[in-house]
Each structure stands twice: as structure tokens, then as C-alpha cells.
Design an enzyme around this catalytic site. Structure first.
Site, PDB file in Angstrom:
ATOM      1  N   GLU A 285      25.397  65.890  35.486  1.00 13.56           N
ATOM      2  CA  GLU A 285      24.021  65.688  35.050  1.00 13.56           C
ATOM      3  C   GLU A 285      23.732  64.220  34.750  1.00 13.56           C
ATOM      4  O   GLU A 285      22.665  63.699  35.085  1.00 13.56           O
ATOM      5  CB  GLU A 285      23.720  66.536  33.808  1.00 13.56           C
ATOM      6  CG  GLU A 285      23.795  68.035  34.017  1.00 13.56           C
ATOM      7  CD  GLU A 285      22.593  68.592  34.761  1.00 13.56           C
ATOM      8  OE1 GLU A 285      21.747  67.800  35.221  1.00 13.56           O
ATOM      9  OE2 GLU A 285      22.510  69.827  34.904  1.00 13.56           O
ATOM     10  N   ARG A 289      21.043  62.002  37.075  1.00 14.84           N
ATOM     11  CA  ARG A 289      19.815  61.628  36.369  1.00 14.84           C
ATOM     12  C   ARG A 289      19.820  60.167  35.932  1.00 14.84           C
ATOM     13  O   ARG A 289      18.853  59.443  36.174  1.00 14.84           O
ATOM     14  CB  ARG A 289      19.615  62.525  35.140  1.00 14.84           C
ATOM     15  CG  ARG A 289      19.537  64.004  35.441  1.00 14.84           C
ATOM     16  CD  ARG A 289      18.993  64.768  34.259  1.00 14.84           C
ATOM     17  NE  ARG A 289      19.307  66.197  34.342  1.00 14.84           N
ATOM     18  CZ  ARG A 289      18.619  67.143  33.722  1.00 14.84           C
ATOM     19  NH1 ARG A 289      17.593  66.822  32.968  1.00 14.84           N
ATOM     20  NH2 ARG A 289      18.965  68.409  33.827  1.00 14.84           N
ATOM     21  N   ASP A 419      25.078  75.031  44.772  1.00 17.04           N
ATOM     22  CA  ASP A 419      23.971  74.644  45.642  1.00 17.04           C
ATOM     23  C   ASP A 419      24.105  73.250  46.252  1.00 17.04           C
ATOM     24  O   ASP A 419      24.108  73.064  47.469  1.00 17.04           O
ATOM     25  CB  ASP A 419      22.643  74.773  44.896  1.00 17.04           C
ATOM     26  CG  ASP A 419      22.666  74.128  43.514  1.00 17.04           C
ATOM     27  OD1 ASP A 419      23.738  73.656  43.090  1.00 17.04           O
ATOM     28  OD2 ASP A 419      21.616  74.101  42.850  1.00 17.04           O
ATOM     29  N   GLU A 561      12.508  72.683  43.312  1.00 15.58           N
ATOM     30  CA  GLU A 561      13.133  72.934  44.619  1.00 15.58           C
ATOM     31  C   GLU A 561      12.143  73.345  45.709  1.00 15.58           C
ATOM     32  O   GLU A 561      12.249  72.891  46.854  1.00 15.58           O
ATOM     33  CB  GLU A 561      14.232  74.000  44.474  1.00 15.58           C
ATOM     34  CG  GLU A 561      15.490  73.512  43.795  1.00 15.58           C
ATOM     35  CD  GLU A 561      15.334  73.392  42.292  1.00 15.58           C
ATOM     36  OE1 GLU A 561      16.093  72.615  41.669  1.00 15.58           O
ATOM     37  OE2 GLU A 561      14.447  74.068  41.725  1.00 15.58           O
ATOM     38  N   THR A 650      19.989  64.440  44.565  1.00 15.71           N
ATOM     39  CA  THR A 650      19.600  65.789  44.171  1.00 15.71           C
ATOM     40  C   THR A 650      18.646  65.798  42.987  1.00 15.71           C
ATOM     41  O   THR A 650      18.133  66.858  42.623  1.00 15.71           O
ATOM     42  CB  THR A 650      20.855  66.633  43.864  1.00 15.71           C
ATOM     43  OG1 THR A 650      20.506  68.014  43.869  1.00 15.71           O
ATOM     44  CG2 THR A 650      21.458  66.245  42.525  1.00 15.71           C
TER      45      THR A 650
END
Length: 664
Positions: A285, A289, A419, A561, A650
Site C-alpha cells: 500500500e 500510494r 488481482d 476499477e 495500480t
């Protein structure tokens, strides 16, 4: 793209029979869960506490009690003699009153402690639970009464509230030593403002910009400099303690041309931001980010401030890779102490956590000329590539940093916990100028596995979905909203290898179109026009309706998404329906998640437009991804953040496409 949610912990089976009673008790103790151990220890502590309090009272008041009883009897007889008409009257001595009050107080305190401890133990375990901190009450806020009413309603319904404790009292937070902030404003003055795009916005872009400014207003009013805004209760939380929403939204502001908002955010990054915080962060994360944000901002603006910040956070995250006993990185790392560890809830990391950090660390090597970052993540990629336990390119969802192996019997999914593994196979190949053929080969094999084992059609309408293989063998028609990144990735890949792999390119584009239709139906088939977190698809004849939404899956977290895929589908096919679908979704967000005073809130129930039950949290990715992709979807200029020059990580942070994989 994200790997959040509840987790399961496997308990190993015994392989030997204990020979003694003590050994048996010890093995039984080892077999108990952490929760059971805490309850047993708590029970013993409570019993000892009660005995201590009781014995103390006996020792202190024993003599007085016996004397008090004798005096009570004498005084009672005397009172009856002097007052024959009041034979029921009794004299209560002060000593007895005090003793009774002390006992009652001790019992009340004990019950209160038991209740508090049990409540703490029963709360779900979360990685790095955020500190929820209230802002000062705004006397002029129009939402003040609404906040109180909503909190009361949540409490009445037994719903977890984002606060810690009594919502009507300030939350007491343990004061911690603040990290030293290195002020870089003098070293790196802000460069001249040069927006990416000089043309005026069209009407729909303006609509999205207004949404962003309203979201930014909510963040500024309630959570400035902190990680997440709770816009209804005017609180904030600190997950990592690095201003997560501000960083995630930075390149969105620049892309939208919002000079005022961007300038104030940059000022905070230059003068207030510190990554030297004594907190454990999730490697995945924080990489996508924070590191992703700083790298993207550097490439978009050329501002050296962001390069220095990127190197700083990259160095603090590196121990998760360099200190692993295997090639698989640890999931958590402390930004101050550099200590690393596996998840606190179990021994395994998710596959997406360890395979969705590559683009960012590779780019860090490209901008610094130091290959160590790229080498570290390439080692992870090579290791995962060579592991057994795959199924036609599909990977199990769990992997262990200590053993470096997949967990046996893991579920195969393109949803949560796996994913973005598939996304980064393709995007790493794109990032380095389509020169690393092994990445493309792994991607093509994986998509082939998806088509063989996970793709299905619903009844009666025939919507295409991507399900799961539970335990690696049992098909499930369950599809996370997270899977809706896949149409965009499929479409992007199909355009890039259409000449070298024409058959796969055509198949991938058809699957992308079919799956994108399904993802939009997950929105259009709810009363609010917003998708639930999880949807099940009907595969049995005789049952009405294709989509099934279970009560616990009805929440919407403002996820990006689907609009991400709509952006790719529009850019690649130029079919106007994708923009119309995006416009409908934007209006649904505006209608059902907007908070009047500023910000947007996740909701618990997309199936009831009259009772959406706001969750009072605005995730950073709503500003960093959802609104960015909507803005780009409505752009009339394909050269604006062109897919020929940029590849999005992502978290929707664009990184430049290089000509090769070499680090110079």
C-alpha cells in the site's frame, strides 16, 4: 488492485500423541487460538483481581463488621423498647454503609473492565488500525445535528463507528513524539506553473473537477495533513501518518490544472511532510500510494522536491525486501526502525502484495541510476515465476515470506489478494518498452488460464464474469468489484501485441468488451446505480435475475476499477457508450455519496436509495484514482496523458514508458 478484507488462519494438525498429562496440556494450550488464549488469561486475571479485592475488604473491615453486628443488635433492641409502635425500624451503622458501598463499587468497576476487555477482544483484527481523531466542533456546521443523529443510529443498529469510544466526548489519543521534519522549501522552490493541458474543460470534465474540489474541501476541513477524512463526523484517521490522501491526490490536481489546490499541497509536502514516523506500514500500500505518487509528481512536473521524497520513502521501504530470508518480501516495515515482519494476522502475505511493487521500485532505479531497487523487485518476479503450484499461469492467493512458497490449496482468483499480479505482468512489459519478453509470456499464459478456468456466463442474460476456483478446484460464480480492472488491462495489451500475437489479441479484446459490459451491469442493476463490493452470478435455470447481491456485500467504497476500464475502453475503441456509462456512474456517486459540508463517503447499502447508511470515510483512492480516471475518460484529447508515453501504476499514478530495461 487492493487486498483488503477478512482473512482466514490455518491451524496445523497434530502429528504425534503426547506421552504425559503435562505435555498434553501444553499441546492443547499451543493449539488454542490467540483469541481463546486472551480469554483464558483475561478470566484468570479477573478471578485474581476479584479475590484480591474481596480479601482486602475482609482484612480491613473484618473486625468492624463483627462489632457492627453486635452493636446493631443492641441498638435494634433498644430502639424497639423506646419505640414499641415502630417494631420494624432498624438502625444502619455508617461502617456497614461504607462497606456495602465499597463492595458495590468494586463489583461495578470489575464488571466495567470485563465488558471493555471483551469488547476489545471481539473486534476484528486489522492491519495497523488507524487512530480516529476528532476535529473541533464547528458551531456553524449545518451537519452538526445530522452527525449526532447518524452516530446514534449506528449505535442503535450495532454498527461499528469510526470513533474510538464515546462519540459525544473527545477521543483521547496518546501523545507521541512528533518526527523531525526536514523543511525543503528553501532547497526546492516551486518551479514555474506549467499545466499539462491549456484547453478549456468540456462540461463533463468540469463536473468531475467540481467533484474533486468538493472532495478536497472535505479533506481540508477535517483531515488536513492526515491520511483519511471522515467527512460526516469531522474526524480523520492516520493509517501510516504521512498525509496519504494529500499525496494520492497530488498528480490528480496537477492533471486537472488546479493550481491553487496543487500549490498548497506542495507547500505541505515541502515543509511538513516527514516519512520518519515510528509506524509499521504495509509495503504494498505504501509503495503504490506514496512512492508511486512522488515518482509520478516528479515525472509530470520535473520538480526535484518529489525525487528527494521518493528516494527517502524508497529507502525506508527497502528493508522489507533486503531483510527477507527468502526472495519474497515481508508485508510490513517500520519507517523509522526499519523492523520488518509478516502480517500480524497470519504467516502469509497475499500474492498481489509482493508482486505489485515492481513498477515503482524499477522507476526509482531509473531516476537515480542505482540498480539496487530494480534488482530487488526483479528477484521477486523471477522467484514467483519459478514456483510450483500454479494452474495454467494462475497463481494461488497466499505466499509465505519465510519459506518463499505458495500456501497449498489456495484459491485462484483475479479479485482481492491476487488481482494486480496479473496487471503488473503486462504493465512491467509496457514500462520497459516491451523489451522483457518473459513478462509478456507470463501474462499471456495467465490470461489463457483465466479463460480456461475462471470465465463463465450467467443465466438468463449471459453476462460474462470472472469467478474463482475455491481451494484450486471448486468453481464459484463470485466476482469482486476489484476484478473490473481486467477489461482495461486486456484492452491495453491487445492493442500492443496485435501484430505479434493476433489470435490472443482478438480474444482478449472480445473478453474485455464482454467483461466491461458485466462490470457496468453491476452498477446499473442496483437501485442506487452504484456497484456492490461483491456480486454473485446466477448459473441455474429457473431463477429470476442474473446478479445476486448478498447483504454483507452491499457496500461501496468509492472504488475506481470500473471507471478505470471505461477509460481504457474509450481510448482504444472510441465507442461512446463507455463515456455514457462513466457519466451515469459519476452522477450516482454525486447523488448518493456526497456529504453536504465537503467530501464523499463510502456507503454500506447500494440496494436501498433511501437508506444508503454512510460509512463516514473517504478513501484516498477516490481522489487519486476514481476522479482522475473519470476526468481522463471525458477528455477529448487522446494525447493528454497519452497511453503511448505513460503507463499507470495500480493506484493510477502515471509513470513514463522507457525504451529498455537498462538502468543508466
Amino acid at each position: 488492485m487492493y487486498t483488503r478484507g477478512s482473512v482466514a488462519v490455518d491451524i496445523g494438525e497434530s502429528t504425534s500423541v503426547p506421552s504425559t498429562k503435562s505435555t498434553s496440556l501444553w499441546r492443547r494450550w499451543k493449539r488454542t487460538t490467540a483469541f481463546q488464549k486472551k480469554l483464558i488469561i483475561l478470566g484468570v486475571c479477573i478471578l485474581l483481581m476479584f479475590l484480591y479485592v474481596y480479601n482486602s475488604q475482609i482484612e480491613e473491615n473484618g473486625v468492624g463488621v463483627r462489632a457492627a453486628k453486635k452493636n446493631s443488635q443492641k441498638l435494634k433492641i433498644k430502639n424497639q423498647v423506646n419505640n414499641p409502635d415502630d417494631s420494624e425500624s432498624e438502625i444502619v451503622l455508617p461502617a456497614l454503609v461504607k462497606l456495602g458501598e465499597d463492595k458495590q463499587k468494586a463489583l461495578n468497576d470489575l464488571e466495567k473492565r470485563i465488558e471493555e476487555d471483551i469488547n476489545k477482544l471481539q473486534r476484528p483484527v486489522r492491519r495497523g488500525p488507524p487512530k480516529i481523531i476528532p476535529r473541533k466542533k464547528d458551531e456553524n456546521s449545518k451537519d452538526a445535528e445530522n452527525v449526532i443523529q447518524m452516530v446514534k443510529a449506528d449505535l442503535d443498529q450495532g454498527i461499528d463507528n469510526p470513533g474510538n469510544g464515546d462519540e459525544h466526548e473527545p477521543v483521547k489519543v496518546k501523545e507521541e513524539k512528533k518526527p523531525a521534519v526536514v523543511n525543503l522549501a528553501a532547497k526546492y522552490p516551486m518551479p514555474e506553473w506549467k499545466p499539462l493541458h491549456s484547453e478549456l474543460y468540456n462540461e463533463r470534465q468540469r463536473y468531475v473537477v467540481d467533484m474533486f474540489q468538493h472532495a478536497w474541501k472535505g479533506y481540508k476541513n477535517t483531515a488536513w495533513g492526515h491520511d483519511h477524512s471522515h467527512p460526516i463526523s469531522h474526524r480523520y484517521d492516520d493509517w501510516f501518518g504521512v498525509g496519504l490522501t494529500l499525496l494520492d491526490a497530488l498528480d490528480t490536481m496537477f492533471i486537472m490544472g488546479l493550481k491553487t489546490e496543487y500549490t498548497e499541497a506542495r507547500e505541505w509536502i515541502a515543509t511538513k511532510l516527514s516519512f520518519d514516523v515510528n509506524v509499521d506500514v504495509n509495503l504494498f500500500e505504501c509503495t503504490i500510494r506514496v512512492l508511486g505518487s512522488m515518482l509520478s509528481a516528479f515525472h509530470l512536473t520535473g520538480d526535484m522536491l518529489y525525487k528527494e521524497r521518493a528516494i527517502d520513502i524508497g529507502e525506508r521501504l527497502m528493508p522489507a525486501l533486503s531483510r527477507s530470508v527468502s526472495a519474497v518480501p515481508y508485508s510490513d516495515v517500520n519507517l523509522h526502525t526499519h523492523n520488518v515482519h509478516a502480517p500480524k494476522w497470519g504467516p502469509d502475505s497475499t500474492v498481489s502484495e509482493v508482486t505489485t511493487i515492481q513498477m515503482e521500485f524499477r522507476d526509482l532505479s531509473f531516476i537515480t541510476g542505482n540498480p539496487k531497487y530494480k534488482d530487488a523487485v526483479d528477484r521477486v518476479t523471477a522467484h514467483v515465476k519459478g514456483l510450483s503450484g500454479k494452474k495454467n499461469g494462475l497463481v494461488p492467493m497466499w505466499i509465505n515470506a519465510n519459506t518463499g512458497l505458495f500456501r497449498p490449496g489456495g484459491t485462484f482468483t483475479v479479485g482481492a489478494r491476487a488481482d494486480s499480479y496479473y496487471e503488473y505482468l503486462l504493465k512491467q512489459w509496457v514500462q520497459t518498452g516491451q523489451t522483457e519478453q518473459h513478462l509478456l509470456n507470463a501474462y499471456l499464459e495467465a490470461v489463457d488460464g483465466i479463460e480456461q478456468h475462471l470465465v463463465g456466463q450467467s443465466v438468463p442474460s449471459g453476462y460474462t464474469y470472472v469467478g474463482e476456483l475455491l481451494g484450486g478446484v471448486t468453481p464459484s460464480a463470485k466476482m469482486d468489484h476489484l476484478v473490473c480492472f481486467l477489461p482495461g488491462t486486456l484492452a491495453l495489451g491487445s492493442t500492443l501485441f496485435s501484430k505479434t500475437h493476433p489470435r490472443q489479441a482478438a480474444e482478449h479484446m472480445q473478453l474485455a468488451q464482454d467483461l466491461c459490459q458485466t462490470c457496468y451491469q453491476m452498477y446499473a442493476n442496483t437501485p442506487t446505480g452504484l456497484s456492490p463490493e461483491i456480486t454473485y452470478f446466477n448459473v441455474n435455470n429457473g431463477i429470476k435475475g442474473d446478479l445476486i447481491v448478498k447483504p454483507l456485500d452491499r457496500h461501496n467504497l468509492l472504488r475506481p476499477e470500473t471507471v478505470e476500464s471505461l477509460f481504457y475502453m474509450w481510448r482504444i475503441t472510441k465507442d461512446a457508450k463507455y463515456r455514457e456509462w462513466g457519466w451515469n456512474i459519476a452522477q450516482a456517486f454525486e447523488k448518493y455519496t456526497k456529504v453536504s459540508g465537503g467530501g464523499y463517503s463510502s456507503i454500506k447499502n447500494v440496494m436501498d436509495p433511501n437508506n444508503t447508511n454512510p460509512m463516514d470515510k473517504m478513501e484516498s483512492f477516490f481522489l487519486g484514482e476514481t476522479l482522475k480516471y473519470l476526468f481522463l475518460l471525458f477528455s477529448d484529447d487522446d494525447s493528454f496523458v497519452s497511453l503511448d508515453k505513460w503507463v499507470f501504476n495500480t493506484e493510477a499514478h502515471p509513470l513514463p514508458i522507457k525504451e529498455s530495461a537498462s538502468v543508466s
